[in-house]
Design a protein around this motif. Structure first.
Motif, short mmCIF file in Angstrom:
data_model
loop_
_atom_site.label_atom_id
_atom_site.label_comp_id
_atom_site.label_asym_id
_atom_site.label_seq_id
_atom_site.Cartn_x
_atom_site.Cartn_y
_atom_site.Cartn_z
N GLY A 182 26.59 41.41 39.79
CA GLY A 182 25.64 40.46 40.54
C GLY A 182 24.24 41.00 40.49
N TYR A 183 23.29 40.26 40.64
CA TYR A 183 21.79 40.39 40.49
C TYR A 183 21.39 41.32 39.37
CZ TYR A 183 23.33 39.80 45.53
OH TYR A 183 23.78 39.32 46.74
N ASP A 184 22.19 40.94 38.37
CA ASP A 184 21.79 41.54 36.97
C ASP A 184 21.81 43.22 36.94
OD1 ASP A 184 21.34 38.94 35.68
OD2 ASP A 184 19.47 39.05 36.64
N LYS A 185 22.80 43.81 37.87
CA LYS A 185 22.80 45.19 37.66
C LYS A 185 24.07 45.63 37.98
CE LYS A 185 21.55 45.98 42.55
NZ LYS A 185 20.71 46.75 43.64
N GLY A 186 24.55 46.75 37.73
CA GLY A 186 25.75 47.12 38.14
C GLY A 186 26.80 47.28 36.95
N THR A 187 28.10 47.68 37.09
CA THR A 187 29.01 47.28 36.03
C THR A 187 30.19 46.07 36.49
OG1 THR A 187 30.33 48.88 37.14
CG2 THR A 187 28.82 49.77 35.33
N ALA A 188 30.92 46.01 35.36
CA ALA A 188 31.85 44.68 35.52
C ALA A 188 33.02 45.21 36.22
CB ALA A 188 32.30 44.22 34.02
N ASP A 189 32.96 45.40 37.35
CA ASP A 189 33.96 46.12 38.37
C ASP A 189 34.72 44.83 39.36
OD1 ASP A 189 33.13 48.45 37.44
OD2 ASP A 189 31.79 48.90 38.84
N TYR A 190 34.12 43.78 39.15
CA TYR A 190 34.56 42.67 40.29
C TYR A 190 35.24 41.57 39.39
CZ TYR A 190 31.70 44.57 43.89
OH TYR A 190 31.20 45.51 44.66
N ILE A 191 36.22 40.76 39.91
CA ILE A 191 36.61 39.44 39.16
C ILE A 191 35.78 38.36 39.87
CG2 ILE A 191 38.50 37.91 39.02
CD1 ILE A 191 40.25 40.10 38.62
N ASN A 192 35.24 37.65 39.04
CA ASN A 192 34.32 36.42 39.67
C ASN A 192 34.82 35.13 39.15
OD1 ASN A 192 31.75 38.07 40.22
ND2 ASN A 192 32.23 38.85 38.21
N CYS A 193 34.79 34.21 40.29
CA CYS A 193 35.64 32.94 39.98
C CYS A 193 34.47 31.70 40.56
CB CYS A 193 36.67 32.87 41.36
SG CYS A 193 37.66 34.21 41.51
N PRO A 194 34.03 31.31 39.37
CA PRO A 194 33.14 30.14 39.60
C PRO A 194 33.78 28.90 40.13
CG PRO A 194 33.57 30.18 37.19
CD PRO A 194 34.28 31.40 37.83
N LEU A 195 32.77 28.47 40.71
CA LEU A 195 32.96 26.95 41.28
C LEU A 195 31.96 25.74 40.71
CD1 LEU A 195 34.12 28.84 43.60
CD2 LEU A 195 34.65 26.90 44.76
N THR A 196 32.29 24.97 40.30
CA THR A 196 31.36 23.59 40.03
C THR A 196 31.07 23.03 41.67
OG1 THR A 196 32.93 21.66 40.14
CG2 THR A 196 32.51 22.93 38.20
N GLN A 197 29.71 22.23 41.57
CA GLN A 197 29.19 21.70 42.90
C GLN A 197 30.36 20.84 43.55
OE1 GLN A 197 25.99 19.31 42.48
NE2 GLN A 197 25.63 19.07 44.61
N GLU A 198 31.22 20.15 42.87
CA GLU A 198 32.22 19.52 43.42
C GLU A 198 33.28 20.17 43.98
OE1 GLU A 198 35.48 15.70 41.95
OE2 GLU A 198 34.14 16.57 40.64
#
Length: 416
Positions: A182-198
């Motif tokens: 996140g914030y365009d820094k750091g490494t890929a150490d998280y799993i990110n779960c996107p949500l749509t607006q709905e």
């Protein structure tokens, strides 16, 4: 030399015992686990953490990162064990909690000047040097034995919450692993779960309406802002979560190439990567409601929850009226307090208080003057805030740059 009695083997107590012993002071460490547990305890190990990222940011531009670096340079046991058992978490210091706690326990138990005595302490020793590091869940029997100044002061309360855990294997294909932290820094150490607006709005509405577990004596307005339950945060407004734990800034959904409407992050909670926790999802929803509502997040529809979030009540002292900058009782300096019972908020801050308390006590026993950490340091600023008599309505405090003095200016509790 008579042993110093340290009561409690959490982070503050373990650090204090270790620092005393390293300076040649014998220690008797009293710990009630495993014969008696609090709601936050699940293992017999010392230095038990509630989640892998409890140690927070490791960046020097963050105040808690600076506090960690000060402790590292001063030989902190807790920071040494954390660094040895860290797991990837971008700019944060996350640890394998089990390996970390075992390392702390092994180091403390194996020190030749530390004797561990198991069993609950129900009264303070009437003589001798004592460090009370019993934590925010101090057993009911002990407070009534505190010196008169403590009995006269009403203890304060706050709350601490533990986020849910789930297993990696059961995450659905909606999960988008490998995105940056996140914030365009750091490494890929998280799993990110996107949500749509709905999807987000469906989740938000159900979260706001979900049933909470009964917690006597607390209301939403009484919660500590730094540990806000996710449902309390959601009720503050439709977009509040999007600027908080579900903030999507700096992330791109690889399926669309665009920034998602909202993102739930999962952080690895053990070295093997088999267990993750929901970042920022402290909660006191009932367990069935946690399963129902959190499963509305697309990536978690088939998730297996191995532990649900819980909350517990914390007790802390009105320290500005009671303690000095070395965490000593002003009216009875043989008694020293350390850890979250003093009103420092957070594991690193608790470690810091244990370090400062032990350092001053060891020097006092050797006939040396104390070391006064200045307000420009994180260690000094935290101790000065806790002991600042001008603070009228004392609240638990994480270390932050707001209580640190710029070079050449006085800080909290200091005068020109």
């Amino acid at each position: 030399m008579e042993p110093v009695i340290v009561i409690g083997a959490g982070l503050a107590g373990s650090e204090a015992a270790w620092q005393l012993a390293q300076r040649g002071v014998p220690v008797t460490l009293r710990e009630m686990k495993p014969s008696k547990m609090t709601p936050a305890h699940h293992t017999e190990w010392f230095g038990e953490l509630v989640c892998s990222n409890s140690l927070r940011s490791d960046q020097l531009e963050n105040a808690v990162g600076l506090l960690k670096e000060e402790l590292r340079r001063l030989g902190s046991l807790i920071l040494r064990c954390a660094d040895e058992h860290r797991v990837a978490a971008g700019g944060a210091l996350a640890v394998d909690r089990t390996a970390f706690a075992q390392a702390v326990t092994d180091a403390v138990r194996s020190h030749p000047l530390i004797t561990v005595e198991e069993g609950e302490v129900t009264a303070l020793p009437e003589t001798g040097q004592v460090i009370v590091a019993t934590g925010p869940l101090t057993a009911d029997a002990l407070p009534g034995t505190l010196p008169g100044a403590f009995r006269a002061a009403q203890p304060c309360t706050s709350t601490t919450r533990r986020p849910p855990w789930l297993t990696f294997e059961q995450l659905s294909t909606w999960t988008a692993p490998g995105l940056p932290s996140g914030y365009d820094k750091g490494t890929a150490d998280y799993i990110n779960c996107p949500l749509t607006q709905e999807e987000y709005l469906t989740f938000w509405r159900e979260l706001c309406a979900a049933k909470e577990a009964p917690v006597h004596g607390f209301e939403d307005r009484n919660v500590f802002e730094g540990c806000m339950p996710v449902e309390v945060m959601a009720r503050r407004g439709e977009q509040t979560l999007c600027y908080g734990p579900l903030k999507p800034r700096g992330l791109r959904d690889p399926k669309t190439g665009r920034e998602p409407y909202a993102v739930v992050q999962l952080r690895r909670d053990n070295a093997g990567g088999s267990i993750y926790n929901l970042v920022g999802f402290q909660t006191h929803l009932t367990w069935p409601e946690q399963k129902r509502v959190f499963s509305l997040i697309p990536a978690l529809r088939q998730a297996e929850f191995v532990r649900y979030g819980v909350m517990h009540r914390n007790t802390y002292l009105d320290s500005p009226r009671l303690l000095d900058r070395y965490y000593r009782v002003r009216t009875e300096p043989r008694i020293v307090f350390a850890g979250q019972i003093t009103g420092v908020e957070g594991y690193v801050e608790s470690t810091a208080s244990g370090f400062v308390a032990a350092l001053e006590l060891a020097r006092r026993l050797e006939g040396q003057a104390p070391i006064d950490f200045p307000p420009e340091t994180a260690l000094g600023a935290l101790a000065l805030y806790v002991s600042n008599e001008t603070v009228e309505h004392f609240q638990p405090m994480n270390i932050n740059f707001g209580i640190m003095a710029p070079p050449g200016l006085p800080g909290e509790g200091e005068t020109e």
